[in-house]
Design an enzyme around this catalytic site. Structure first.
Site, PDB file in Angstrom:
ATOM      1  CE1 TYR A  41      24.045  12.621   2.893  1.00  7.43           C
ATOM      2  CE2 TYR A  41      26.121  13.657   3.513  1.00  7.43           C
ATOM      3  CZ  TYR A  41      24.973  12.971   3.856  1.00  7.43           C
ATOM      4  OH  TYR A  41      24.748  12.630   5.163  1.00  7.43           O
ATOM      5  CB  VAL A 101      22.596  15.923  12.959  1.00  7.33           C
ATOM      6  CG1 VAL A 101      23.149  14.529  13.174  1.00  7.33           C
ATOM      7  CG2 VAL A 101      23.010  16.479  11.605  1.00  7.33           C
ATOM      8  CE1 TYR A 155      21.776   9.543  11.709  1.00 11.74           C
ATOM      9  CE2 TYR A 155      20.396  10.229  13.529  1.00 11.74           C
ATOM     10  CZ  TYR A 155      20.993  10.493  12.315  1.00 11.74           C
ATOM     11  OH  TYR A 155      20.793  11.684  11.709  1.00 11.74           O
ATOM     12  CB  SER A 215      20.251  11.965   8.203  1.00  6.14           C
ATOM     13  OG  SER A 215      21.628  11.824   8.062  1.00  6.14           O
TER      14      SER A 215
HETATM   15  N1  GLU Z   1      24.854  16.338   6.617  1.00  7.25           N
HETATM   16  C1  GLU Z   1      25.037  15.542   7.777  1.00  7.25           C
HETATM   17  C2  GLU Z   1      26.252  14.648   7.663  1.00  7.25           C
HETATM   18  O1  GLU Z   1      26.414  13.897   6.771  1.00  7.25           O
HETATM   19  C3  GLU Z   1      23.780  14.728   8.001  1.00  7.25           C
HETATM   20  C4  GLU Z   1      23.919  13.907   9.225  1.00  7.25           C
HETATM   21  C5  GLU Z   1      22.630  13.429   9.766  1.00  7.25           C
HETATM   22  O2  GLU Z   1      21.613  14.129   9.778  1.00  7.25           O
HETATM   23  O3  GLU Z   1      22.678  12.280  10.233  1.00  7.25           O
HETATM   24  O4  GLU Z   1      27.090  14.696   8.526  1.00  7.25           O
END
Ligand code: GLU
Length: 613
Positions: free
Chosen positions: A198, A268, A250, A73
């Site tokens: 993405y 994450v 978050y 993210s």
């Molecule tokens: N590729 C991950 C997803 O969309 C990234 C999540 C993240 O790092 O918050 O689930």
């Protein structure tokens, strides 16, 4: 993966603090690896790196700083940045809001009123941002995205195919978000392509050092401090940092702002990137996550660093910086133009009517407001003033406006304004402003602006019955003062009168004694060429003064260049005649030396008073 670096501390206070924070947080072993993307669980759970990169490119690193991991993210602010650059802020704002959501990052929701994703840091907003990237075809759009990230990192970043494949084969929730966005008309292209890109952007491999440089680029207004390449405009950098501040962590954003106080983004994959605008970028890598999805050690390390280095962006050490470094009148600090006795008397009495304000530091709103207010309060008493900006760093647009307006207002009320601005920080150069422009006269140094102010005071206060003496005969020169008439004409015969054209060099720096010069008319400038290529004036002498005494009496060469500032008439006593006087007329020589000594002391006194404040 690259072999982890040992935790080798670098010497120095900052490196010491980084090492202490690292040691402290390394003992923390709570949290879990993200495993909803199967490949993410394949990393070393105790891997740990901490990097600081200053806004001028110095990097402090400790731990596994060259271990690669996926950006996840943390890619979101950078894709958002590219979308802003590609489409413009208004077009992006029409599709993505900038409100914190308080919901999990992968919530399948839109704002019920605007029907837009709440912000670009949650998946719905990030997939929308990905859909807004320009490019000929999917490959070109991906390539442009990677190049954008690489500009921030200062090296070519690549994708981790295994992590991408792992997410692509399991990412149904993100596909659901993509389809929802398409059905609401937020994405008007192929949602599968946006979601796929993405996934790919999330799987870009970075090191902790890369993230620190990316953060430092944001801290440095969008310019990569290591590669010196511009990655983003200052205005868009501000927009990206704003969203990171409110939505980057978050649903723990509020707690983060109050305990760490830095715009940030976590992923994450275990990375956290934090920015103190104008100062530093921080990156931490440690893959065990807390319940919000943030790296446990990452949050702890950022809290600790923020506290120890006083980085909280609302931490204020003092209110508005004092922008006025010093202030004085032209009587207290005269120019290097040596005035005659009458003028000196006028300036001693009325010099307080012209003031110099030396400003320093960066001129932001508060400092400029205070400086302008103080100058305005005092200006009522003044005939002229100097605002000296040569020690000022950055000048914000609002400060430029306030200073321009101050100058114009003062000029209208009868106080003339000089601005010392050798680097044209206000945007005006010596020649770009017309002398009648109310925003004042621009000078490259304080000395010449002070002389200009002195002239204004003299024009106003010089008694009209005292003639302005600009031309002397040899016998009128103060070096001949109170000699009896026969001595006077005997001594005058030894001198030869000659004229020198404006700009001509009378004595080169380093040249041998060439005579004793009495100035009868015009002005002579003694100066030297400095490292900056400019000729710096030490003093300007005029009618009634003399030069060449030191080479003549001590035998040392001229220490500085002597040049005619205007057309000049001088009376010169040649070295041969000077030497001959010792035998032929010792009493005349003594009388001459006594008078020259008096002049020299007067000069020294003026020089001492004119010394830099
Ligand atoms: N590729 C991950 C997803 O969309 C990234 C999540 C993240 O790092 O918050 O689930």
């Amino acid at each position: 993966m690259v072999a982890p670096l040992a935790a080798v501390p670098q010497p120095g206070v900052v490196a010491g603090i980084v090492a202490d924070v690292y040691e402290l947080c390394a003992t923390e072993r709570s949290g879990e690896l993200a495993d909803y993307i199967p490949e993410l669980a394949a990393v070393q759970p105790d891997s740990f790196a901490l990097c600081l990169a200053t806004a001028d490119g110095k990097i402090y690193a400790i731990g596994d700083a060259t271990t690669t991991f996926t950006i996840q993210s943390i890619s979101k602010p950078f894709t958002y940045a590219l979308a802003l650059a590609d489409r413009g802020p208004a077009a992006v704002a029409a599709r993505i809001d900038v409100e914190p959501s308080g919901e999990p990052f992968n919530e399948i929701s839109l704002d019920p009123i605007t029907e837009r994703p709440r912000n670009p840091m949650i998946n719905a907003g990030a997939i929308t941002a990905a859909s807004l990237i320009d490019g000929r075809d999917p490959a070109d759009r991906l390539e442009r995205t990677l190049r954008c990230y690489s500009r921030f990192a200062g090296r070519d970043l690549t994708m981790n195919e295994a992590v991408y494949a792992s997410e692509a084969s399991t990412g149904y929730r993100n596909r659901a978000i993509g389809y929802m966005l398409r059905s609401f008309g937020i994405i008007d292209s192929d949602p599968d392509e946006a979601v796929d890109r993405y996934f790919r952007q999330c799987s870009v491999d970075v090191t902790c050092r890369d993230l620190a440089v990316m953060a430092a680029t944001l801290a440095n207004n969008g310019m990569n401090p290591v590669s010196r390449e511009r990655a983003l405009s200052p205005a868009l950098t501000e927009q990206v940092l704003s969203v990171m501040t409110t939505c980057g962590m978050y649903n723990a954003a509020g707690d983060w702002v109050s305990t760490v106080g830095l715009p940030a983004k976590s992923g994450v994959g275990g990375g956290i990137l934090a920015v103190l605008p104008g100062q530093i970028g921080i990156a931490v890598y440690s893959p065990r996550l807390d319940a919000h999805g943030n790296s446990v050690r990452g949050v702890a390390a950022c809290r600790e660093l923020s506290k120890r280095l006083e980085l909280h962006f609302l931490h204020v050490t003092r209110a508005a910086q004092a922008a006025i470094r010093s202030e004085y009148t032209v009587a207290e600090a005269p120019s290097r133009l040596r005035r005659n006795t009458d003028e000196m008397a006028v300036l001693a009495e009325h010099g307080h009517r012209a003031r110099v304000y030396e400003l320093h530091g960066d001129l932001q709103f508060a400092g400029a407001e205070r400086a302008v207010r103080i100058i305005e309060e005092q200006a009522g008493e003044l005939a002229a003033l100097v605002i000296d900006l040569h020690r000022v760093g950055e000048v914000s647009a609002i400060a430029v406006r306030m200073l321009d307006e101050l100058a114009a207002e003062l000029t209208v009320t009868g106080c003339q304004v000089a601005i010392v601005d050798p680097d044209a920080k206000l945007g005006h150069t010596v020649s770009s402003l017309d002398p009648s422009d109310p925003r004042g006269r621009v000078f490259v140094d304080r000395d010449t602006s002070t002389e200009w102010c002195e002239n204004i005071v003299l024009a106003e206060y010089r008694p009209s019955d005292v003639p302005v003496c600009t031309s002397l005969t040899v016998e009128d020169h103060p070096a001949f003062a109170s000699l009896d008439p026969s001595e006077c004409s005997r001594l005058a015969k030894e001198f030869e009168v000659c004229t020198i054209a404006r700009g001509e060099v009378v004595a080169e720096r380093g040249s041998a004694r060439s005579g004793l010069y009495l100035i009868l008319e015009g002005r002579v400038r003694i100066g030297f060429e400095a490292a900056d290529g400019r000729n710096h004036r030490l003093v300007t002498l005029s009618a009634g003064m003399s030069f060449g005494e030191i080479p003549m009496l001590i035998g040392e060469p001229f220490a500085n260049e002597v040049r005619a500032e205007t057309g000049v008439r001088v009376a010169v006593l040649s070295p041969a005649r000077f030497d001959r006087l010792t035998e032929q007329a010792p009493h005349l020589k003594l009388a001459l030396l006594q008078r020259l000594a008096a002049g020299a002391y007067a000069q020294m006194d003026a020089a001492v008073r004119g010394a830099d404040y």
